[in-house]
Scaffold this active site. Sequence first.
Site, PDB file in Angstrom:
ATOM      1  N   ARG A 203      13.951 -23.154  26.041  1.00  0.00           N
ATOM      2  CA  ARG A 203      14.005 -24.689  25.758  1.00  0.00           C
ATOM      3  C   ARG A 203      15.188 -25.641  26.364  1.00  0.00           C
ATOM      4  O   ARG A 203      14.677 -26.645  26.783  1.00  0.00           O
ATOM      5  CB  ARG A 203      14.230 -24.684  24.064  1.00  0.00           C
ATOM      6  CG  ARG A 203      13.173 -24.218  22.998  1.00  0.00           C
ATOM      7  CD  ARG A 203      13.289 -24.550  21.482  1.00  0.00           C
ATOM      8  NE  ARG A 203      12.947 -25.931  21.481  1.00  0.00           N
ATOM      9  CZ  ARG A 203      13.876 -26.944  21.130  1.00  0.00           C
ATOM     10  NH1 ARG A 203      15.157 -26.843  21.360  1.00  0.00           N
ATOM     11  NH2 ARG A 203      13.416 -28.203  21.261  1.00  0.00           N
TER      12      ARG A 203
ATOM     13  N   CYS B 169      18.066 -15.435  38.231  1.00  0.00           N
ATOM     14  CA  CYS B 169      18.082 -16.026  39.668  1.00  0.00           C
ATOM     15  C   CYS B 169      17.308 -17.280  39.439  1.00  0.00           C
ATOM     16  O   CYS B 169      16.342 -17.506  40.299  1.00  0.00           O
ATOM     17  CB  CYS B 169      17.485 -14.946  40.512  1.00  0.00           C
ATOM     18  SG  CYS B 169      18.550 -13.464  40.447  1.00  0.00           S
TER      19      CYS B 169
ATOM     20  N   GLY C  66       5.646 -31.228  12.905  1.00  0.00           N
ATOM     21  CA  GLY C  66       6.112 -32.353  13.659  1.00  0.00           C
ATOM     22  C   GLY C  66       7.552 -32.584  13.084  1.00  0.00           C
ATOM     23  O   GLY C  66       8.261 -33.287  13.858  1.00  0.00           O
TER      24      GLY C  66
ATOM     25  N   TYR D 143      12.641 -28.111  28.085  1.00  0.00           N
ATOM     26  CA  TYR D 143      12.468 -29.752  27.207  1.00  0.00           C
ATOM     27  C   TYR D 143      13.807 -30.363  27.434  1.00  0.00           C
ATOM     28  O   TYR D 143      14.118 -31.129  26.605  1.00  0.00           O
ATOM     29  CB  TYR D 143      12.387 -29.383  25.874  1.00  0.00           C
ATOM     30  CG  TYR D 143      10.959 -28.529  25.514  1.00  0.00           C
ATOM     31  CD1 TYR D 143      10.000 -28.954  25.929  1.00  0.00           C
ATOM     32  CD2 TYR D 143      11.191 -27.441  24.606  1.00  0.00           C
ATOM     33  CE1 TYR D 143       8.827 -28.208  25.566  1.00  0.00           C
ATOM     34  CE2 TYR D 143      10.176 -26.731  24.440  1.00  0.00           C
ATOM     35  CZ  TYR D 143       8.989 -26.947  24.834  1.00  0.00           C
ATOM     36  OH  TYR D 143       7.824 -26.234  24.401  1.00  0.00           O
TER      37      TYR D 143
ATOM     38  N   GLU E 178       1.446 -29.009   8.036  1.00  0.00           N
ATOM     39  CA  GLU E 178       1.672 -27.645   8.901  1.00  0.00           C
ATOM     40  C   GLU E 178       2.993 -27.644   9.497  1.00  0.00           C
ATOM     41  O   GLU E 178       3.266 -27.778  10.727  1.00  0.00           O
ATOM     42  CB  GLU E 178       0.504 -27.740  10.046  1.00  0.00           C
ATOM     43  CG  GLU E 178      -0.697 -27.520   9.717  1.00  0.00           C
ATOM     44  CD  GLU E 178      -1.809 -28.119  10.676  1.00  0.00           C
ATOM     45  OE1 GLU E 178      -1.225 -28.651  11.724  1.00  0.00           O
ATOM     46  OE2 GLU E 178      -3.048 -27.921  10.508  1.00  0.00           O
ATOM     47  N   PRO E 179       4.105 -27.695   8.821  1.00  0.00           N
ATOM     48  CA  PRO E 179       5.486 -27.559   9.341  1.00  0.00           C
ATOM     49  C   PRO E 179       5.564 -26.188  10.136  1.00  0.00           C
ATOM     50  O   PRO E 179       5.298 -25.298   9.624  1.00  0.00           O
ATOM     51  CB  PRO E 179       6.423 -27.942   8.069  1.00  0.00           C
ATOM     52  CG  PRO E 179       5.768 -27.320   7.126  1.00  0.00           C
ATOM     53  CD  PRO E 179       4.204 -27.600   7.328  1.00  0.00           C
ATOM     54  N   GLY E 180       6.320 -26.259  11.199  1.00  0.00           N
ATOM     55  CA  GLY E 180       6.922 -25.171  11.994  1.00  0.00           C
ATOM     56  C   GLY E 180       8.207 -25.169  11.948  1.00  0.00           C
ATOM     57  O   GLY E 180       9.034 -24.480  11.277  1.00  0.00           O
TER      58      GLY E 180
ATOM     59  N   TYR F 258      10.538 -21.727  18.105  1.00  0.00           N
ATOM     60  CA  TYR F 258      10.494 -21.948  19.499  1.00  0.00           C
ATOM     61  C   TYR F 258      11.390 -21.169  20.452  1.00  0.00           C
ATOM     62  O   TYR F 258      11.695 -21.591  21.600  1.00  0.00           O
ATOM     63  CB  TYR F 258      10.055 -23.427  20.083  1.00  0.00           C
ATOM     64  CG  TYR F 258       8.879 -23.904  19.062  1.00  0.00           C
ATOM     65  CD1 TYR F 258       7.590 -23.527  19.308  1.00  0.00           C
ATOM     66  CD2 TYR F 258       9.524 -24.928  18.303  1.00  0.00           C
ATOM     67  CE1 TYR F 258       6.512 -24.075  18.321  1.00  0.00           C
ATOM     68  CE2 TYR F 258       8.381 -25.292  17.541  1.00  0.00           C
ATOM     69  CZ  TYR F 258       7.124 -24.863  17.541  1.00  0.00           C
ATOM     70  OH  TYR F 258       6.071 -25.542  16.787  1.00  0.00           O
TER      71      TYR F 258
END
Length: 421
Positions: free
Chosen positions: A313, A345, A240, A317, A274-276, A374
């Site tokens: 993204r 479109c 996170g 978001y 658990e870093p992504g 992502y």
Amino acid sequence: MPEVFTYQHGSLHAEAVDLALIAAEVGTPFYCYSSAAITERYRRFAAAVAPLGGRICYAVKANSNQAVLATLARLGAGADVVSEGEARRAVAAGIPPERIVFSGVGKTEAELAYTLDTGIGQVNIESERDLELLSRLAAARGKRMPIAIRVNPDVDALTHAKISTGKAENKFGIDINQAPRVFARAADLPGVEPMSVALHIGSQLTDFAPYEQAFGRVAELVRSLRAAGIAIRHLDLGGGIGVPYHGGPAPDVAAYAEIVRRTVGDLDCALLFEPGRYLVAEAGVLVGTVIDVKQGATRRFVVGDFAMNDLIRPTLYEAYHPVLPVAEPVRGATSSIVDVVGPICETGDFLARDRALPPVEPGDLLAVTHAGAYGAVMSSTYNTRPMVPEVLVNGADWAVVRPRPSYEALIGLDQIPGWLA
Ligand SMILES: *Cc1c(COP(=O)(O)O)cnc(C)c1O
């Protein structure tokens, strides 16, 4: 941004490779990742958590390209996966199964059977149904699977609502108040060995106060579980950590590690992280070509050959990604305010809005930065746009690590039923 994307001789480079050269050979759009940036981030995170005895299981969903996974595998990373497909990708890239953690909110029976039969190291349980099913499948195989129970600590991660996962109203984990009962049940089951508490409160956290709150609650839980005779030896603290999409320095992982030490450091638990996003976001750019520059009644549009299907993204978001011309702007060039959009479109098809950009013309290349996490993994073929290719750079070396499929291959995935043939 890590110092791996720089202008050299008037053109934006990834490490020592000119993005314009890659564009000429691969065509646009494409993603380009830097090995050096991934390596630098991995080492920095590892150095911060090493004194705490922490291990890293990279969250594969951020970027699951085999070459990216192989780069991290060589650095010693394990993997955090949320589907059988991701587990298979991690194993295929050389990550040892025992260093893989299987998380996820809805695991199918087939997926749990796969984790048992492949020797996956740990399953993170998110529901009582998960627990009972895993125990039954493991016991039938004469196994006892090490598990963590993922708790929902009910803290607000202070991030975008769609990537907030640790509030009571979110679907993730088991309510922390119910955790003691579920742990007690797990301790009675033959096929599971409850030894860890897991949590993951959300993504793109730039304020670390929610970590302090959540880890504090977990520490309390561990003490009460131990008092009840359940031997918690591990903690899985999730990922996170956010990245500076608006520029500025990288988040301070040393400050994060200090919060970890202060809250759970005295529990004598092995720690898993658990870093992504933190490891890969700033290591990637999406490069496209300007197709058109169009003045509307009220807005100016730069239309590129990249689109929301390649990088969702911004529209999903409201995410901000810097956009840079690949050709270094001349000093003193006057910028204008534009929307950088794609050809799809949908009005939601934009990569940047209200952005000051130096003058660009059709044929110019643009780089959307901070796109390594992502990005490609969330891409689609909407509007029958072939899957965006991926390139990995390593010093002066580069390679296509996922080619652009042909139109024939893309259309050929469909099948005409007999009655239409
Ligand atoms: C998505 C996810 C992560 C990684 O999150 P980042 O924000 O990319 O660091 C870690 N753990 C779990 C369980 C996840 O679902």
